[in-house]
Write a protein that holds these residues in place. Structure first.
Motif, PDB file in Angstrom:
ATOM      1  N   ILE A  85       0.700  -1.033  -0.002  1.00  0.00           N
ATOM      2  CA  ILE A  85      -0.036  -0.165  -0.218  1.00  0.00           C
ATOM      3  C   ILE A  85       1.039   1.199   0.111  1.00  0.00           C
ATOM      4  O   ILE A  85       1.777   1.512   0.859  1.00  0.00           O
ATOM      5  CB  ILE A  85      -1.032  -0.085   1.268  1.00  0.00           C
ATOM      6  N   HIS A  86       0.834   2.096  -1.014  1.00  0.00           N
ATOM      7  CA  HIS A  86       1.374   3.286  -1.183  1.00  0.00           C
ATOM      8  C   HIS A  86       0.992   4.375  -1.869  1.00  0.00           C
ATOM      9  O   HIS A  86       0.256   4.065  -2.943  1.00  0.00           O
ATOM     10  CB  HIS A  86       3.081   2.875  -1.461  1.00  0.00           C
ATOM     11  N   PRO A  87       1.290   5.650  -1.840  1.00  0.00           N
ATOM     12  CA  PRO A  87       1.363   6.591  -2.965  1.00  0.00           C
ATOM     13  C   PRO A  87       1.957   6.440  -4.188  1.00  0.00           C
ATOM     14  O   PRO A  87       3.169   6.044  -3.779  1.00  0.00           O
ATOM     15  CB  PRO A  87       1.403   7.769  -2.084  1.00  0.00           C
ATOM     16  N   GLU A  88       1.764   7.029  -5.149  1.00  0.00           N
ATOM     17  CA  GLU A  88       2.853   7.087  -6.486  1.00  0.00           C
ATOM     18  C   GLU A  88       3.204   8.347  -6.500  1.00  0.00           C
ATOM     19  O   GLU A  88       2.321   9.196  -6.601  1.00  0.00           O
ATOM     20  CB  GLU A  88       1.863   6.600  -7.610  1.00  0.00           C
ATOM     21  N   TRP A  89       4.672   8.430  -6.396  1.00  0.00           N
ATOM     22  CA  TRP A  89       5.045   9.809  -6.387  1.00  0.00           C
ATOM     23  C   TRP A  89       6.201   9.579  -7.455  1.00  0.00           C
ATOM     24  O   TRP A  89       7.220   8.905  -7.652  1.00  0.00           O
ATOM     25  CB  TRP A  89       5.789  10.008  -5.222  1.00  0.00           C
ATOM     26  N   TRP A  90       6.267  10.583  -8.491  1.00  0.00           N
ATOM     27  CA  TRP A  90       6.960  10.781  -9.700  1.00  0.00           C
ATOM     28  C   TRP A  90       7.131   9.353 -10.269  1.00  0.00           C
ATOM     29  O   TRP A  90       7.839   8.764 -10.871  1.00  0.00           O
ATOM     30  CB  TRP A  90       8.490  11.091  -9.295  1.00  0.00           C
ATOM     31  N   GLN A  92       6.766   6.500  -9.182  1.00  0.00           N
ATOM     32  CA  GLN A  92       7.407   5.499  -8.266  1.00  0.00           C
ATOM     33  C   GLN A  92       6.700   5.319  -6.892  1.00  0.00           C
ATOM     34  O   GLN A  92       6.033   6.195  -6.583  1.00  0.00           O
ATOM     35  CB  GLN A  92       8.721   5.898  -8.327  1.00  0.00           C
ATOM     36  N   PRO A  93       7.109   4.257  -6.083  1.00  0.00           N
ATOM     37  CA  PRO A  93       6.869   4.113  -4.715  1.00  0.00           C
ATOM     38  C   PRO A  93       7.668   5.327  -3.983  1.00  0.00           C
ATOM     39  O   PRO A  93       8.733   5.525  -4.401  1.00  0.00           O
ATOM     40  CB  PRO A  93       7.014   2.809  -4.514  1.00  0.00           C
ATOM     41  N   PRO A  94       7.365   5.542  -2.845  1.00  0.00           N
ATOM     42  CA  PRO A  94       8.162   6.220  -2.226  1.00  0.00           C
ATOM     43  C   PRO A  94       9.786   5.600  -1.613  1.00  0.00           C
ATOM     44  O   PRO A  94       9.719   4.359  -1.831  1.00  0.00           O
ATOM     45  CB  PRO A  94       7.465   6.312  -0.504  1.00  0.00           C
TER      46      PRO A  94
END
Length: 200
Positions: A85-90, A92-94
């Motif tokens: 579970i994670h946000p997508e940043w750029w 990618q995962p954090p």
């Protein structure tokens, strides 16, 4: 897929904000899995101050002395299923999750490589039969998939878990998270529970 009794499921969340929708997804995930009789190995990487930096000793295949990393490696080897579970940043995962891959999915834990006359042969060691990804994004699907080439799918399915397991990979991308309503988020939590119930 028929539900197996008492599976061991690793649930890994990488999000710095404890009141985020990612945190709500993690809570719904653990609640759903436990209600179905499964054992949950839950790790909030930010809350437990997981160090994402691979040490020189670990790079050389030695034990770096980090007890938390040892726990993660032991549990991921035992897991019948994995939920990320994670946000997508750029796209990618954090970074904390990239560091988790570097330090946990290592030779001897996630895969082994042998040399042959024709080059190296890699064998996945993870026994997990299913990997689920719940990711949040502020990028519309048409741009994510059409322009950016669906980066998270390639990172997790093609470049990570296809290398160290034979697991079925499935996911839900929750978007656009920034403009979502309370009603949408409530339904998204139910969608996540439904996917978990399908596989576990």
């Amino acid at each position: 897929m028929e539900k197996e009794e008492h599976m061991k499921i690793s649930v890994i969340i990488g999000h710095p904000y404890s009141k985020s929708f990612n945190a709500a997804l993690a809570e719904k995930t653990t609640e759903t899995l436990k209600k179905r009789g499964h054992e949950v190995f839950f790790h909030d990487l930010y809350r437990e101050n997981f160090n994402p930096v691979l040490s020189p000793e670990e790079l050389a295949g030695q034990d770096g002395g980090d007890e938390l990393v040892r726990i993660h490696r032991k549990e991921i080897k035992e897991a019948d299923g994995i939920v990320l579970i994670h946000p997508e940043w750029w796209g990618q995962p954090p970074a904390v999750l990239k560091g988790w891959v570097d330090r946990v999915l290592v030779p001897g834990t996630a895969y082994e490589t042998t040399m042959t006359e024709n080059g190296s042969v890699t064998k996945g060691l993870l026994k997990a039969e299913t990997v689920i990804l719940f990711a949040t994004s502020n990028t519309p699907a048409e741009r994510e998939e059409g322009v950016l080439g669906d980066p998270l799918l390639h990172i997790w399915r093609d470049c990570t878990f296809s290398f160290c397991s034979k697991a079925v990979f499935d996911r839900i991308m929750f978007r656009v998270i920034e403009t979502s309503t309370a009603g949408e988020r409530k339904q998204w939590l139910e969608d996540a529970a439904g996917m978990l119930e399908k596989y576990f």
